[in-house]
Design a protein around this motif. Structure first.
Motif, mmCIF file in Angstrom:
data_model
loop_
_atom_site.group_PDB
_atom_site.id
_atom_site.type_symbol
_atom_site.label_atom_id
_atom_site.label_comp_id
_atom_site.label_asym_id
_atom_site.label_seq_id
_atom_site.Cartn_x
_atom_site.Cartn_y
_atom_site.Cartn_z
ATOM 1 N N SER A 175 -12.069 -3.401 28.426
ATOM 2 C CA SER A 175 -11.617 -3.058 27.086
ATOM 3 C C SER A 175 -10.354 -2.207 27.177
ATOM 4 C CB SER A 175 -12.705 -2.282 26.351
ATOM 5 O OG SER A 175 -12.183 -1.668 25.189
ATOM 6 N N ARG A 218 -16.464 0.999 12.601
ATOM 7 C CA ARG A 218 -15.916 0.216 11.500
ATOM 8 C C ARG A 218 -17.056 -0.368 10.665
ATOM 9 N NH1 ARG A 218 -11.414 -3.571 14.504
ATOM 10 N NH2 ARG A 218 -10.070 -1.884 15.271
ATOM 11 N N ALA A 264 -14.948 -10.132 15.986
ATOM 12 C CA ALA A 264 -14.157 -9.002 16.472
ATOM 13 C C ALA A 264 -14.595 -8.597 17.874
ATOM 14 C CB ALA A 264 -14.276 -7.824 15.508
ATOM 15 N N GLU A 276 -11.649 -6.811 20.005
ATOM 16 C CA GLU A 276 -11.158 -5.801 19.059
ATOM 17 C C GLU A 276 -12.122 -4.629 18.935
ATOM 18 O OE1 GLU A 276 -10.627 -7.979 15.473
ATOM 19 O OE2 GLU A 276 -9.103 -9.308 16.325
#
Length: 507
Positions: free
Chosen positions: A33, A226, A237, A242
């Motif tokens: 990541s 989120r 995502a 993301e």
């Protein structure tokens, strides 16, 4: 007298390591990541709680993020039964289990103010008066909460209470500063490893490491949660890199995990703590014969099939999860009103002119789907059911706050705590109360049980009363499911109810 502390910590560390190894075995290697080098994470949540006031709201969407991360309880209960210090650095329990003394840790809240005995007494008294039964029921046997000295709080009970002690490791035992109580709905403050830097409704939670944290500093220095109500968008995502994890994947998305092979690309974790029973609720004001006839329209397997959830859910008529010892899967012995559509149709004729309002959530997929099955089944059997579809915010006001209950039928999914249905008197009946004196007494007797065997016998008795009254009618028991980047380690099964402990994660 019993005294606990470091021994419990060591057991907890060993258990945590075992859980981590078990949870993260077998995932395919993924590209790192971009947030790993910065020790940051981005997580996904499906729902906005609307308020962060854990004293007055019992929404899972709130309990996932604030307890344990921002606000800590007095103690932590580990999976293996050991107990770790929290805001209380140590404690003693009298031999008759009527007196608890908590030694309060010398530390600061995240706003820099010291934790005081007065704050602890305020917090416990606030939870004792909480409108959320899950919070207040822990204090049913509490007769006094007193200051002993500048670092010690004494709690006196009228009888031994398993609910009290376990509550001190749950939401009921969360400690907040009295001076900040007015901002709890938007900016809760505690002693946890993180500070809530911002909460933007329907957008994000932003957490940063708490510089005043008393424990081991968390490896993850900043976390963004989120709020993505579209579950498929959340999974997309994750697949696109993301975000780093979707810790709670609702049942409506489970089928995608296997079809898209996401369970192989990422680390799949399942855990009972955030599992939830899905259940129909029939207003207690309805005639018992009507409630029983409605219950006979509920084909539990159809709900399980609709979610494609054979590996993650079990049909049941018991309000509990499989990790609770009084749980029973669906069977002739445990289902007093099993699916019997012909019988329901025959009984419906008597109630054909009785209008029934079905309150359903329009923006919570794992609850709108069962409503899509339940309502046509009831209408097809001949019941006069009308759907009132409302969003979660409106549902919270109308249904959760409504007294007496403002619906005839609804479907819900939530934590499996049986005391939420206890009700001391009919005039207090609301969404989270079930006014059966018999049921409430059985729970009370279980709470005061002197042995585990007697406790289990009373809990089974309470479960049987609940299922026979057909007010709370369980359908399926779901597990908690999450997907994590394979390099993101450290997931720990929730210890404070359903809270996802960000502070245990690391790259």
């Amino acid at each position: 007298m019993q005294s606990k502390g470091k021994f419990g910590q060591r057991l907890g560390a060993i258990a945590a390591a075992a859980i981590m190894l078990a949870a993260f075995g077998g995932a395919e290697a993924m590209a790192a990541s971009p947030r790993a080098a910065e020790n940051k994470v981005v997580l996904i949540a499906r729902q906005d709680p609307g308020t962060l006031d854990y004293v007055t709201s019992g929404l899972t969407a709130l309990r996932l993020w604030i307890p344990a991360n921002v606000v800590e309880p007095l103690v932590y209960f580990n999976k293996d039964g050991s107990v770790e210090p929290g805001v209380a650095e140590s404690w003693t329990i009298s031999d008759d289990k009527l007196t608890y003394e908590f030694k309060i840790r010398k530390t600061n809240f995240s706003d820099g103010t010291p934790v005081t005995v007065e704050d602890v007494i305020y917090s416990l008294n606030t939870m004792k008066a909480s409108p959320v039964v899950n919070n207040s029921s822990a204090y049913n046997a509490v007769t006094a909460i007193e200051k002993v000295d500048d670092s010690t709080v004494k709690v006196t009970l009228s009888q031994p209470s398993q609910n009290f002690w376990r509550g001190m490791g749950s939401v009921a035992g969360l400690i907040q500063p009295e001076h900040a109580a007015g901002s709890i709905a938007t900016n809760p403050i505690g002693t946890g490893p993180y500070v809530l830097k911002s909460y933007t409704t329907n957008s994000t939670f932003e957490f940063e490491a708490n510089p005043n944290y008393w424990g081991t500093k968390p490896a993850i220095t900043a976390a963004t949660v989120r709020i993505v109500t579209d579950g498929t968008a959340g999974l997309n995502a994750l697949e696109a890199g993301e975000v780093d994890a979707v810790p709670v994947i609702t049942i409506d998305l489970w089928e995608q995990l296997t079809k898209r092979e996401l369970d192989k690309k990422f680390t799949l974790v399942t855990y009972p703590q955030i599992g939830e029973p899905t259940y129909a609720v029939f207003n207690q004001k309805l005639d018992p014969e009507l409630r029983q006839a409605l219950a006979e329209t509920l084909d539990r397997q159809s709900y399980n099939d609709a979610f494609g959830a054979a590996w993650g859910a079990e049909n049941t008529c018991t309000f509990a999860l499989p990790n609770q010892p009084w749980y029973s899967p669906e069977s002739a012995d445990s289902c007093p009103y099993p699916y019997n559509y012909e019988d329901a149709m025959a009984k419906a004729a008597k109630w054909a002119s009785t209008p029934l309002e079905y309150a359903s959530l329009s923006d919570v997929p794992d609850l709108s789907l069962p409503a899509d099955i339940m309502i046509p089944a009831m209408q097809g059997a001949g019941f006069n059911v009308t759907r009132n579809a409302i969003d979660l915010a409106r549902y919270s006001q109308l249904i959760f706050q409504g007294r007496p209950p403002q619906f005839d039928i609804t479907v819900m999914s939530g934590d499996a705590e049986p005391t939420q249905w206890a009700c001391p008197s009919p005039d207090k009946a609301g969404w989270s109360t079930y006014c059966s004196a018999e049921y409430t007494k059985a729970l009370s007797d279980a709470d005061a049980a002197p042995s585990d065997e007697e406790y289990l016998a009373k809990m089974k008795e309470a479960a049987d009363i609940l299922r026979k009254d057909a007010v709370i009618v369980p359908l399926i028991a779901k597990k908690g499911v999450g997907l994590f980047d394979a390099e993101l380690k450290g997931f720990l099964e929730p210890r404070v109810l359903v809270a996802i402990e960000i502070g245990k994660l690391h790259w």
